[in-house]
Scaffold this motif. Structure first.
Motif, PDB file in Angstrom:
ATOM      1  N   SER A   1      41.183  52.500  50.075  1.00 20.04           N
ATOM      2  CA  SER A   1      42.381  51.707  49.797  1.00 20.04           C
ATOM      3  C   SER A   1      42.251  51.001  48.455  1.00 20.04           C
ATOM      4  CB  SER A   1      42.589  50.661  50.893  1.00 20.04           C
ATOM      5  OG  SER A   1      42.797  51.280  52.144  1.00 20.04           O
ATOM      6  N   ASP A   2      43.358  50.905  47.754  1.00 17.73           N
ATOM      7  CA  ASP A   2      43.399  50.206  46.477  1.00 17.73           C
ATOM      8  C   ASP A   2      44.108  48.872  46.698  1.00 17.73           C
ATOM      9  OD1 ASP A   2      43.521  49.313  43.935  1.00 17.73           O
ATOM     10  OD2 ASP A   2      44.817  50.908  43.166  1.00 17.73           O
ATOM     11  N   PHE A   3      43.320  47.800  46.789  1.00 21.52           N
ATOM     12  CA  PHE A   3      43.905  46.501  47.094  1.00 21.52           C
ATOM     13  C   PHE A   3      44.519  45.822  45.868  1.00 21.52           C
ATOM     14  CE2 PHE A   3      40.829  47.024  50.544  1.00 21.52           C
ATOM     15  CZ  PHE A   3      41.637  46.730  51.636  1.00 21.52           C
ATOM     16  N   GLY A   4      44.140  46.238  44.684  1.00 22.90           N
ATOM     17  CA  GLY A   4      44.707  45.642  43.479  1.00 22.90           C
ATOM     18  C   GLY A   4      44.371  44.171  43.312  1.00 22.90           C
ATOM     19  N   TRP A   5      43.104  43.799  43.556  1.00 25.79           N
ATOM     20  CA  TRP A   5      42.699  42.398  43.436  1.00 25.79           C
ATOM     21  C   TRP A   5      42.876  41.901  42.002  1.00 25.79           C
ATOM     22  CZ3 TRP A   5      42.371  40.326  47.935  1.00 25.79           C
ATOM     23  CH2 TRP A   5      41.812  41.006  49.022  1.00 25.79           C
ATOM     24  N   GLU A   6      43.286  40.663  41.872  1.00 30.43           N
ATOM     25  CA  GLU A   6      43.388  40.007  40.577  1.00 30.43           C
ATOM     26  C   GLU A   6      42.612  38.700  40.612  1.00 30.43           C
ATOM     27  OE1 GLU A   6      47.410  39.432  39.516  1.00 30.43           O
ATOM     28  OE2 GLU A   6      47.939  41.553  39.545  1.00 30.43           O
ATOM     29  N   LYS A   7      41.962  38.377  39.504  1.00 35.22           N
ATOM     30  CA  LYS A   7      41.226  37.123  39.415  1.00 35.22           C
ATOM     31  C   LYS A   7      42.199  35.969  39.206  1.00 35.22           C
ATOM     32  CE  LYS A   7      37.349  37.117  37.193  1.00 35.22           C
ATOM     33  NZ  LYS A   7      36.322  37.100  36.107  1.00 35.22           N
ATOM     34  N   ASP A   8      41.998  34.913  39.970  1.00 36.11           N
ATOM     35  CA  ASP A   8      42.862  33.746  39.853  1.00 36.11           C
ATOM     36  C   ASP A   8      42.057  32.493  40.190  1.00 36.11           C
ATOM     37  OD1 ASP A   8      45.062  32.221  39.399  1.00 36.11           O
ATOM     38  OD2 ASP A   8      46.331  33.130  40.930  1.00 36.11           O
TER      39      ASP A   8
END
Length: 215
Positions: free
Chosen positions: A1-8
């Motif tokens: 799965s590609d969760f597409g995490w972004e740093k925040d």
């Protein structure tokens, strides 16, 4: 799965309140300190609830749910003539985003208005149900949560556990000090309560906000 995490980054905020009392009053009433302790904790929890719901993220304000929840958009071709209709359409909006809404947040006045709806004409039965039946307030199979932190006429619907995470960085701490302002020379004690927390909105589409304004 590609969760597409972004740093925040979400900064932990501080919620605090305080009051002053004389040294004599604190020493002469054994129960007074515990009474004030309880009152400050209550006020702090009340402010925390308001911040979790409606904080604007500015300064020491939390990033509240209402600041991130998408606006209600009525589905075409379905009834939208009264508050009960509208809340059902809000549930539909969240469901179509592949989330399962579990909670409806209302101001107590709005919930009372819904409960007091009658069939009409010569039929004085309540639309919502039997007032003699006790139980958890529910509408369309969802829990109804009454809160004065919600403005009258506005509502929030969603799967709030999926939508956001509450981080309790520091539980309520109550401290006493005479080192505030001119406390030392006036024989006053400052009692302060504070806690540190953060609200992180992870899935805004798991909730929706709107109002009961009908054209």
């Amino acid at each position: 799965s590609d969760f597409g995490w972004e740093k925040d980054v979400e900064r932990v905020k501080k919620i605090a309140t305080h009051t002053n009392i004389s040294e004599e009053a604190l020493a002469d009433a054994d129960q007074l300190q515990s009474e004030i302790d309880g009152e400050l904790r209550y006020l702090l929890d009340l402010e925390e609830e308001q911040q979790v719901l409606a904080g604007d993220g500015a300064g020491e304000n939390l990033n509240g749910l209402l600041s991130e929840a998408p606006a209600f958009v009525a589905a075409d071709g379905l009834p939208n003539a009264n508050p009960i209709d509208r809340l059902r359409l809000a549930i539909l909006q969240v469901t179509l985003e592949n989330y399962m809404p579990a909670d409806i947040l209302l101001n107590p006045t709005d919930w009372a208005r819904i409960e007091l709806e009658k069939v009409g004409g010569t039929d004085n039965r309540y639309v919502y149900g039997d007032p003699n039946v006790a139980g958890t307030p529910r509408l369309w199979g969802k829990d109804v949560i009454e809160s004065n932190s919600m403005t009258i006429g506005e509502w929030l619907v969603g799967d709030l556990q999926m939508a956001a995470t509450y981080y309790d960085r520091q539980e309520t701490e109550v401290t006493l000090s005479d080192q505030h302002d001119d406390n030392f020379v006036t024989d006053m004690i400052t009692i302060k309560a504070k806690k540190r927390a953060a609200v992180v909105i992870k899935r805004a589409l798991a909730m929706v906000q709107g109002d009961f304004t009908f054209s």
